[in-house]
Design an enzyme around this catalytic site. Structure first.
Site, mmCIF file in Angstrom:
data_model
loop_
_atom_site.group_PDB
_atom_site.id
_atom_site.type_symbol
_atom_site.label_atom_id
_atom_site.label_comp_id
_atom_site.label_asym_id
_atom_site.label_seq_id
_atom_site.Cartn_x
_atom_site.Cartn_y
_atom_site.Cartn_z
ATOM 1 N N GLY A 125 -19.559 91.587 12.304
ATOM 2 C CA GLY A 125 -18.477 91.872 12.559
ATOM 3 C C GLY A 125 -17.166 90.723 12.319
ATOM 4 C CE LYS A 182 -16.887 96.686 6.872
ATOM 5 N NZ LYS A 182 -15.597 95.569 7.204
ATOM 6 C CG ASP A 199 -12.027 92.132 7.694
ATOM 7 O OD1 ASP A 199 -11.548 92.069 8.627
ATOM 8 O OD2 ASP A 199 -12.210 93.135 7.269
#
Length: 515
Positions: A157, A251, A205
């Site tokens: 994460g 993911k 991100d």
């Protein structure tokens, strides 16, 4: 503002000797992999931790992450061979791959059924090649020999994939003559990188990885344009401990039931609100799957006084009103919408529904929880602005211990509220992640929440320098040693627990420090 180039490693905020040893080890492995090649430069990009504001970036609401000290580094040799060879210091998990180059710079096909790390490098090749074409620098791509090293936990994460994609893109561009690229351009082109492997990322991100600065966190805005704004926290002894739950969240493999499904649910929720509020053509079809976004709905509701992203009080007021609208318009179906119910509200046929919402990315579901997802987006966005307001008011007051404690308590409460919503409304937490948060709050954390996509990965904890050791020990004793009794302490401290200051973003490093 351009991506910086450094001749030494002084920009690292962590142990300088340890950092240099890591680079020297990378050089050693590169030379073993490619005995007849020399390193021309290094490219690097860090992971990130999101402090507050998850699953709202792809709805174009601001978020608050920071770049962390853990990063991806790549040693690069540039040559005229018709291939790119990628290797890794962890050859057991990341095997050597060779990517042939064609005269047309095409053929970078990505096999979505083959989950190879080379797919992510090919994503970088695609966006870098597109940028070179855009800048009229189209020509035969240079051959490259590369060795990667990364200490951002995979599936933790902390955006290891974004760090890898950004570092790869920067390396490819630098090798092909782009010696000066703005942070805005590097962010813009890498935002879509992971879309090519079927992961619908929103931009936070990559932006956090590119724009990071030492000792500063980032406010990342997506409208009117994607940009990162650095700022300092007002409490000097504040620190963040990041703990990897060791529940790996891949993911790509879980996207159909987790990440991508949230994207689809929020898109449908936005379109349902458009219908119910009779907003018609006021809402742009600007989401990642070509539908309305929940930010677009808010802008349409307040069409004559759209929030500009800067006035915190206006944003707070509008978000509170949007939460009330969600309660009025979507609250009657908390158990979830069936496809048939969506067809009725949206006035679509089944084929039209599938074409609009279910074609771009694979998803699996029984019902669509539109109320919960929309409520999460607006409440989480509200918390981001409340955090900004807290920062601005604290910075104008005196720096007494009482003020510091008040800030920590208030910010911690916002983080705890965020975790509650991520668990109950977004359903991206689970019992073990909730347990970690609970343990942390009993051992010196002011606020603890999952960060990133969720469904595993990492937890970020707000604490102070004098409490961080107690916090880490409490988590080791009450979580790690119980859940993973065979794990070694040094493995935990090296790989699963990060105590990081905000760190430098993407950059090029020359080989001068090796001389």
């Amino acid at each position: 503002m351009s991506v910086p180039t450094f001749d030494d490693l002084s920009f690292y905020s962590n142990d300088q000797e340890l950092t240099k040893s890591r680079y020297l080890k990378l050089v050693e492995i590169f030379q073993s992999n490619f005995p007849n090649a020399s390193i021309d430069f290094f490219a690097r990009s860090p992971g990130r931790v999101n402090l507050i504001g998850d699953h709202i970036d792809y709805n174009f609401f601001p978020v608050l992450p920071m770049a962390i000290s853990a990063d991806v580094i790549v040693a690069v040799n540039v040559n005229d061979e018709p291939e790119i060879v990628i290797t890794h210091t962890d050859s057991k998990n990341f095997a050597k791959e060779t990517i042939p180059l064609t005269n047309n710079n095409d053929g970078f096909e990505i096999d979505s059924q083959h989950h190879s790390w080379a797919n992510y490098f090919k994503c970088a090749l695609i966006v870098a090649n597109n940028y070179l074409t855009e800048q009229n620098l189209k020509g035969q791509l240079k051959g490259m020999k590369l060795t990667f090293d990364g200490n951002v936990p995979t599936g933790g994460g902390l955006s290891s994939s974004a760090a890898f994609c950004v570092a790869s893109t920067l390396a490819i561009l630098h090798a092909n003559g782009v010696k000066d690229i703005t942070k805005a351009d590097l962010t813009r082109i890498t935002v879509v990188c992971e879309h090519y492997v079927g992961v619908n990322t929103g931009g936070m991100d990559q932006c956090a990885s590119v724009y990071g600065e030492p000792d500063k966190a980032l406010l990342i805005q997506f409208k009117p344009k994607l940009i990162g704004k650095p700022f300092k926290f007002p409490v000097e002894n504040l620190t963040f401990v990041i703990t990897n739950s060791l529940q790996v969240s891949n993911k790509h493999e879980t996207a159909p039931i987790h990440y991508n499904l949230r994207v689809v649910e929020m898109a449908i929720a936005a379109d349902v609100l458009v219908k119910k509020l009779n907003l018609g053509t006021l809402v742009p079809q600007d989401s990642n799957i070509g539908t309305s976004s929940l930010r677009g709905v808010m802008d349409a509701v307040f069409n004559t006084c759209k929030w500009d992203g800067n006035d915190i009080d206006v944003g707070i007021d509008q978000l509170k009103k949007m939460i009330a609208i969600v309660e009025t318009e979507l609250n009657n179906n908390q158990e979830g919408y069936t496809v048939d119910q969506c067809l009725t509200v949206l006035d679509l046929s089944l084929d039209e529904f599938k074409s609009k919402y279910l074609q771009a990315y694979p998803v699996k579901f029984d019902v669509l929880k539109l109320y919960q997802r929309a409520k999460h987006v607006y409440q989480e966005s509200l918390r981001v602005l409340e955090t900004l307001k807290l920062l601005s008011t604290t910075q104008t007051s005196s720096n007494s211990k009482d003020d510091d404690e008040s800030f920590l308590v208030k910010f911690g409460e916002l983080m705890n509220q965020s975790q509650s919503d991520l668990d109950k409304l977004n359903e991206s937490s689970n019992d073990k992640l909730n347990k970690i948060c609970s343990i942390a709050l009993q051992n010196g954390s002011y606020g603890s929440r999952i960060t990133g996509a969720g469904w595993g990965g990492s937890i970020v904890h707000l604490t102070t320098l004098d409490k961080s050791k107690q916090l880490i020990q409490g988590l080791i004793k009450n979580y790690y040693q119980l859940e993973f009794p065979s794990i070694k302490l040094d493995e935990l401290l090296n790989d699963a627990i990060i105590d990081s200051k905000p760190s430098m973003g993407s950059c090029i490093v020359t080989t001068k420090f090796l001389q």
